[in-house]
Design an enzyme around this catalytic site. Structure first.
Site, PDB file in Angstrom:
ATOM      1  N   CYS A  79     -12.951  81.034 -46.408  1.00  0.00           N
ATOM      2  CA  CYS A  79     -14.294  80.556 -46.013  1.00  0.00           C
ATOM      3  C   CYS A  79     -14.326  79.048 -45.810  1.00  0.00           C
ATOM      4  O   CYS A  79     -13.747  78.289 -46.590  1.00  0.00           O
ATOM      5  CB  CYS A  79     -15.298  80.962 -47.082  1.00  0.00           C
ATOM      6  SG  CYS A  79     -16.966  80.454 -46.679  1.00  0.00           S
ATOM      7  N   CYS A  82     -16.983  76.301 -48.903  1.00  0.00           N
ATOM      8  CA  CYS A  82     -16.623  75.452 -50.060  1.00  0.00           C
ATOM      9  C   CYS A  82     -15.161  75.050 -49.936  1.00  0.00           C
ATOM     10  O   CYS A  82     -14.310  75.913 -49.765  1.00  0.00           O
ATOM     11  CB  CYS A  82     -16.693  76.213 -51.377  1.00  0.00           C
ATOM     12  SG  CYS A  82     -18.163  77.094 -51.733  1.00  0.00           S
ATOM     13  N   TYR A 315     -36.306  56.440 -41.355  1.00  0.00           N
ATOM     14  CA  TYR A 315     -35.582  57.707 -41.151  1.00  0.00           C
ATOM     15  C   TYR A 315     -36.207  58.760 -42.079  1.00  0.00           C
ATOM     16  O   TYR A 315     -35.542  59.340 -42.937  1.00  0.00           O
ATOM     17  CB  TYR A 315     -34.086  57.567 -41.450  1.00  0.00           C
ATOM     18  CG  TYR A 315     -33.388  56.454 -40.684  1.00  0.00           C
ATOM     19  CD1 TYR A 315     -32.887  56.688 -39.406  1.00  0.00           C
ATOM     20  CD2 TYR A 315     -33.251  55.182 -41.234  1.00  0.00           C
ATOM     21  CE1 TYR A 315     -32.251  55.668 -38.699  1.00  0.00           C
ATOM     22  CE2 TYR A 315     -32.625  54.154 -40.534  1.00  0.00           C
ATOM     23  CZ  TYR A 315     -32.121  54.402 -39.273  1.00  0.00           C
ATOM     24  OH  TYR A 315     -31.492  53.396 -38.596  1.00  0.00           O
ATOM     25  N   CYS A 411     -25.672  59.346 -47.215  1.00  0.00           N
ATOM     26  CA  CYS A 411     -24.849  60.555 -47.410  1.00  0.00           C
ATOM     27  C   CYS A 411     -23.441  60.305 -46.885  1.00  0.00           C
ATOM     28  O   CYS A 411     -22.667  61.237 -46.706  1.00  0.00           O
ATOM     29  CB  CYS A 411     -25.483  61.752 -46.711  1.00  0.00           C
ATOM     30  SG  CYS A 411     -25.804  61.469 -44.970  1.00  0.00           S
TER      31      CYS A 411
END
Ligand SMILES: C[S@@+](CC[C@H](N)C(=O)[O-])C[C@H]1O[C@@H](n2cnc3c(N)ncnc32)[C@H](O)[C@@H]1O
Length: 453
Positions: A79, A82, A315, A411
Site C-alpha cells: 500500500c 503508510c 492562506y 507542512c
C-alpha cells in the site's frame, strides 16, 4: 564506475533527507531512495541518474534496522498509504523532528534553533477524517476498489482493512464493492479512460461522528440508487449525506465539475475547538481533526492574541484558524485563493454567529500588494501556506509592514527554512519552533513557529 537508470545496486543508508527520503551512496555519489532507514543495507534500482546524485527505488531491504517493527496492516507491503508503519512511533517522531532541525541548520543556516519536543498525535491510528478509495479495472475480478499500490498510479488493490481511517470505512468499501458487482456498474480504467465509477470518497468527522459518501463518476446515473440509499441507511446510520460528483476529465481527481445530492444536505458538520464547520465534498478541511485542535491551540499560545488585535489569517482555507480565534481578537481578515473555500468560510462565520471576520478571495501575493486595506492596522498574523511555502512577493509585503508578531504554520520544513531565512534577514527574530505530528506512519511533519520584531 558510472551507474545508469535500470542498474541494480546495493547501498548502505546513511541518513534521511529533508523529505524523509533515504540517503545512500554508490561509487562516491549520493543516491536518494524511496525507502530505507539509517544503517540498513538495501538493493535498489536506479531510476534517474544526474551529475551529482542518483535516484532509486528500493527492491529489497537486505539488512534490516532494529528500529523496524511488525506493521499492523496486512496491506502494508503493497500500500502507498503508510510508509513508516513498521517503524516504532517514538523513532518516527525522532526522524520527523530531525528533518526540521536539519532544514533549519542546512537550508536556513541557523546555528541555534529553539526547537521544542514534537507534539505526538493523540491517535496513532484511525486519525484520518477523509479517504479517497479508487476504482480501476483488473483482469482477475473485473475491477478493484481500494488504494494505490505503492508508487503506481494505475494499479489499485482491493482494500479489506485500513488503520488510518475509522473502523467503518473499510466496511463501507467492502459493502460498496459487492453493491457495484450486483448492479453491474463499470469501473473507470485510468489508462484507457473508459468506464463509469472513479472514486468512493468517505469523509467521517471525528468529533461529531457524521459520514459523507461521495461517489465520483463520469456522466451517467448510478444504477439502483434507491436501493443504495436504503442499504446505506440500514447498514451505516452514521452516513448523513450521499453525493455524486461528475468528473469527465482525464485528470484522475475526485473533484467534479457537477455535483448531485442524492441523500441528506450535501455536507457534514465537524467541531474544532468551540466552532462548528460545514464540510462539503470538495472543500479543503484538515484531515486529522483531533490534532488540528492541538495545532491551532499551539499557534494561539505562541501568538498570544488579545482583544485589540487585528489578525490576518493568510492562506486561510475555509477560515478555520481565523474563526476559532475570532472571539479572542477584535477583527479577523482571511485571505485565500479558492473561491469555494471562501464561500465556506463566510458560511461558517454565520453558522458560529461570528461578525468580526472578513474574507478576501485571490492570490495572497497580489491581494497584499493591491489591497492596502488588508494589512492596514494588522498587528498579528498567522500564515499557513501550501507545501511550496510563501510566494516571494507575499513575504516581501509582510516584511515591509509593521506588525509585531507572525506565526508561521508549515507542512514542509524545507520551504519553511527558506522563508525563515528571509524573515530573519529582514529583522525578525525566530522564537520557538514546535513540531506537530498530524500524520503518523507517513514522513509528513507540520510545525508552528513564532517570528517577532
Ligand atoms: C495549508 S492550506 C491552509 C489551510 C487552513 N489554514 C486550515 O488550517 O484549514 C493552504 C491554503 O492556501 C491556499 N493557497 C495556495 N496558494 C495560494 C496563494 N498563492 N494565495 C492564496 N491562497 C493560496 C490553498 O488553497 C489552501 O487552502
Amino acid at each position: 564506475m558510472n551507474s545508469h537508470p535500470g542498474d541494480i545496486v546495493e547501498s548502505k543508508i546513511k541518513d534521511l533527507a529533508y523529505d524523509g527520503k533515504a540517503v545512500g551512496e554508490i561509487d562516491g555519489k549520493i543516491i536518494f531512495l524511496n525507502a530505507g532507514l539509517p544503517g540498513e543495507l538495501v538493493r535498489a534500482k536506479i531510476t534517474k541518474s544526474k551529475r551529482n546524485y542518483n535516484v532509486g527505488k528500493v527492491i529489497e531491504i537486505i539488512e534490516k534496522s532494529d528500529e523496524r517493527i511488525e506493521a499492523q496492516c496486512s496491506h502494508f507491503d503493497i500500500c502507498g498509504g503508510c510508509t513508516w508503519q513498521d517503524l516504532d512511533y517514538e523513532r518516527q517522531l525522532y526522524y520527523k523532528r530531525k528533518q526540521i532541525d536539519d532544514c533549519l541548520k542546512h537550508i536556513a543556516k541557523f546555528e541555534t534553533v529553539d526547537l521544542a519536543e514534537i507534539i505526538p498525535a493523540p491517535n496513532q491510528f484511525r486519525y484520518r477524517n477523509k479517504m479517497e478509495f479508487s476504482f480501476n479495472t483488473n483482469p482477475e475480478d473485473g475491477f478493484a476498489l481500494g488504494l494505490h499500490r505503492r508508487g503506481r498510479f494505475d494499479e489499485i488493490f482491493n482494500l479489506d482493512e485500513c488503520y488510518l481511517t475509522s473502523e467503518i470505512d473499510p466496511e463501507i468499501v467492502k459493502w460498496f464493492r459487492t453493491f457495484v458487482k450486483e448492479s453491474g456498474m463499470s469501473a473507470y480504467n485510468v489508462t484507457e479512460h473508459t468506464g463509469f465509477l472513479r472514486f468512493l470518497m468517505i469523509r467521517h468527522t471525528q468529533n461529531t461522528n457524521q459520514i459523507m459518501l461521495n461517489i465520483v463518476t463520469v456522466d451517467g446515473e448510478i444504477i439502483n440508487l434507491e436501493k443504495l440509499i436504503d442499504d446505506v441507511k440500514s447498514k451505516f446510520p452514521e452516513v448523513v449525506t450521499i453525493v455524486q460528483n461528475i468528473n469527465n476529465q482525464k485528470s484522475n481527481i475526485s473533484k467534479g465539475e457537477k455535483e448531485f445530492i442524492h441523500y441528506g444536505d450535501g455536507f457534514i458538520e465537524e467541531r474544532i475547538l468551540d466552532c462548528r464547520f460545514r464540510i462539503y465534498a470538495n472543500s479543503f478541511f484538515q484531515t486529522n481533526s483531533l490534532q488540528t485542535e492541538n495545532l491551532y491551540k499551539t499557534a494561539f499560545e505562541l501568538l498570544q492574541p488579545n482583544q485589540n488585535d487585528r489578525l490576518l489569517d493568510l492562506y486561510c482555507g475555509a477560515g478555520t484558524i481565523g474563526l476559532t480565534a475570532a472571539k479572542m481578537v477584535d477583527e479577523v481578515i482571511g485571505v485565500e485563493l479558492e473561491p469555494t473555500a471562501i464561500e465556506a468560510a463566510r458560511e461558517n462565520a454565520k453558522l458560529n454567529d461570528i461578525t468580526n471576520a472578513t474574507f478576501y478571495t485571490g492570490l495572497a501575493q497580489e491581494l497584499l500588494r493591491n489591497n492596502p486595506e488588508i494589512l492596514n492596522g494588522v498587528n498579528s498574523i498567522i500564515t499557513d501556506p501550501p507545501r511550496a511555502g510563501m510566494h516571494k512577493k507575499a513575504l516581501k509585503a509582510l516584511v515591509e509592514h509593521d506588525h509585531k508578531r507572525l506565526v508561521y504554520i508549515s507542512c514542509n520544513p524545507s520551504t519553511f527554512a527558506r522563508d525563515a531565512q528571509i524573515l530573519v534577514d529582514s529583522g525578525y527574530s525566530l522564537g520557538k519552533v514546535i513540531p506537530v505530528d498530524m500524520f503518523p506512519h507517513t514522513m509528513h511533519i507540520e510545525l508552528v513557529s513564532i517570528f517577532e520584531r
